[in-house]
Scaffold this active site. Structure first.
Site, PDB file in Angstrom:
ATOM      1  N   LEU A  36     -13.952  17.535  90.340  1.00 17.84           N
ATOM      2  CA  LEU A  36     -13.846  17.556  91.845  1.00 17.84           C
ATOM      3  C   LEU A  36     -12.836  18.573  92.259  1.00 17.84           C
ATOM      4  O   LEU A  36     -12.956  19.153  93.349  1.00 17.84           O
ATOM      5  CB  LEU A  36     -13.661  16.202  92.313  1.00 17.84           C
ATOM      6  N   GLY A  37     -11.576  18.664  91.494  1.00 15.23           N
ATOM      7  CA  GLY A  37     -10.684  19.648  92.128  1.00 15.23           C
ATOM      8  C   GLY A  37      -9.451  19.499  91.110  1.00 15.23           C
ATOM      9  O   GLY A  37      -9.526  18.761  90.302  1.00 15.23           O
ATOM     10  N   PHE A  41      -0.560  19.091  89.674  1.00 12.30           N
ATOM     11  CA  PHE A  41      -0.508  17.768  89.013  1.00 12.30           C
ATOM     12  C   PHE A  41      -1.559  17.814  88.007  1.00 12.30           C
ATOM     13  O   PHE A  41      -1.437  16.864  86.884  1.00 12.30           O
ATOM     14  CB  PHE A  41      -0.750  17.030  90.165  1.00 12.30           C
ATOM     15  N   VAL A  44      -8.954  16.357  89.011  1.00 13.89           N
ATOM     16  CA  VAL A  44      -9.621  15.069  89.583  1.00 13.89           C
ATOM     17  C   VAL A  44     -10.955  15.178  89.119  1.00 13.89           C
ATOM     18  O   VAL A  44     -11.808  16.500  89.373  1.00 13.89           O
ATOM     19  CB  VAL A  44      -9.310  14.892  91.029  1.00 13.89           C
ATOM     20  N   LYS A  59      -7.956  10.901  88.520  1.00 15.35           N
ATOM     21  CA  LYS A  59      -6.985  11.974  88.548  1.00 15.35           C
ATOM     22  C   LYS A  59      -6.342  11.822  86.889  1.00 15.35           C
ATOM     23  O   LYS A  59      -5.863  10.853  86.680  1.00 15.35           O
ATOM     24  CB  LYS A  59      -5.915  11.722  89.519  1.00 15.35           C
ATOM     25  N   ASP A 155       4.540  13.840 101.992  1.00 18.20           N
ATOM     26  CA  ASP A 155       3.411  14.908 101.638  1.00 18.20           C
ATOM     27  C   ASP A 155       2.186  14.739 102.652  1.00 18.20           C
ATOM     28  O   ASP A 155       1.013  15.304 102.012  1.00 18.20           O
ATOM     29  CB  ASP A 155       3.208  15.053 100.104  1.00 18.20           C
TER      30      ASP A 155
END
Length: 315
Positions: A36-37, A41, A44, A59, A155
């Site tokens: 998904l992305g 980090f 996902v 994630k 954030d």
């Protein structure tokens, strides 16, 4: 043979600990077609829980990423205590042999930044934008004022605003969040060793003094409002002869609210009264002195009522 799950750390009781094998199967082996992305980090993935049709977002933190075990534990422990329609819901986690995974509710429309900045996306209507910023305000109010401890997100940005099937905006990614005991001093400032979050959304006091508070979240929310209005990124690395997005908007509004700053992709199709309200609110959130910024309760009241109150000096 299944890997043995680490037991040295557990979040609040009642939260489901998935095995790595379960999440590997749910995401088709973390296949590219399920991605998904991604970011600094990790990645996902879309997943489907075993023996059900429930879709989830998984994630998978990169081993050795900057968002390592402390941030993983912070995010899981923080989200495990939260229940709000405008905060992404934690469904579980996995911590096995160095693998760190967090399982969330699946958000059909992804993150807000994709709808604002990617050319291949359908233009986000003003109605949806207004709904999203109201939802984010409600989520921040919950974090700042409706829990036993104050939670500062630290954030706030379009990439951390996730959109469900109804384009309801929800706060995600709590890996940088801070908690502190509620005090009669609503303007309490928390000193830190360094700056965290995303450039362009940093409050002035966080940059100059390395301090954070609920009002630094308010500042970032103000930047978010300007970004949603303009459909542009903060441009924080502007050259000397250029202005950042925030400074450009402030300059355009020196003599009054100026709707020329609105996203041209909207082609003038927006509620002018609401747009002026959001623009004025964004500028108030961007005051240099944190104590002159509105609280999120005042922000939500303005967005709900469509009026600026007369009792608070902030307005």
């Amino acid at each position: 043979m299944k890997a043995v799950a680490e037991k040295s750390w557990e979040p609040n009781t009642g939260w489901h600990s998935f095995t790595y094998d379960e999440l590997h199967k749910a995401t088709k082996g973390f296949g590219k077609e399920m991605l998904l992305g991604s970011g600094g980090f990790g990645q996902v993935y879309l997943g489907k829980l075993p023996n059900s049709n429930v879709q989830v977002a998984v994630k998978k933190l990169s081993k050795g990423s900057e968002q390592g075990s402390p941030e993983f534990e912070l995010e899981v422990s923080t989200l495990s205590s939260l229940r709000h329609r405008n905060v992404v819901q934690l469904l579980g986690y996995c911590k096995e042999n160095g693998d760190l995974l967090i399982v969330y509710e699946y958000m059909k429309h992804g993150s807000l930044d994709k709808h604002l900045f990617k050319e291949d996306q359908t233009i986000l209507s003003w109605e949806k934008r207004f709904k999203i910023i109201k939802g984010v305000a409600s989520g921040l109010l919950y974090l700042h004022e409706e829990l036993e401890q104050v939670i500062i997100h630290r954030d706030i940005k379009p990439g951390n605003i996730l959109l469900d099937s109804e384009f309801q905006g929800k706060l995600g990614d709590f890996g940088l969040a801070m908690q502190y005991k509620r005090s009669s001093d609503e303007g309490i400032l928390i000193p830190t060793l360094g700056i965290v979050g995303t450039p362009g959304y940093w409050a002035p006091e966080s940059v100059s003094q390395r301090i954070y508070s609920a009002f630094s979240d308010v500042y970032a929310y103000g930047v978010l409002l300007i970004v949603v209005l303009c459909g542009k990124k903060p441009n924080w690395q502007a050259l000397l002869e250029e202005l950042t997005l925030v400074d450009w908007v402030k300059d355009k509004c020196k003599e009054g609210l100026n709707l020329d700053v609105m996203d041209p992709n909207l082609k003038g199709e927006f509620d002018h009264r609401q747009a002026r309200l959001v623009l004025k609110l964004g500028l108030r959130c961007l005051k240099d002195d944190p104590k002159t910024r509105p609280t999120m309760r005042e922000v939500t009241r303005v967005l709900d009522d469509g009026l600026f109150g007369t009792q608070s000096a902030v307005w």
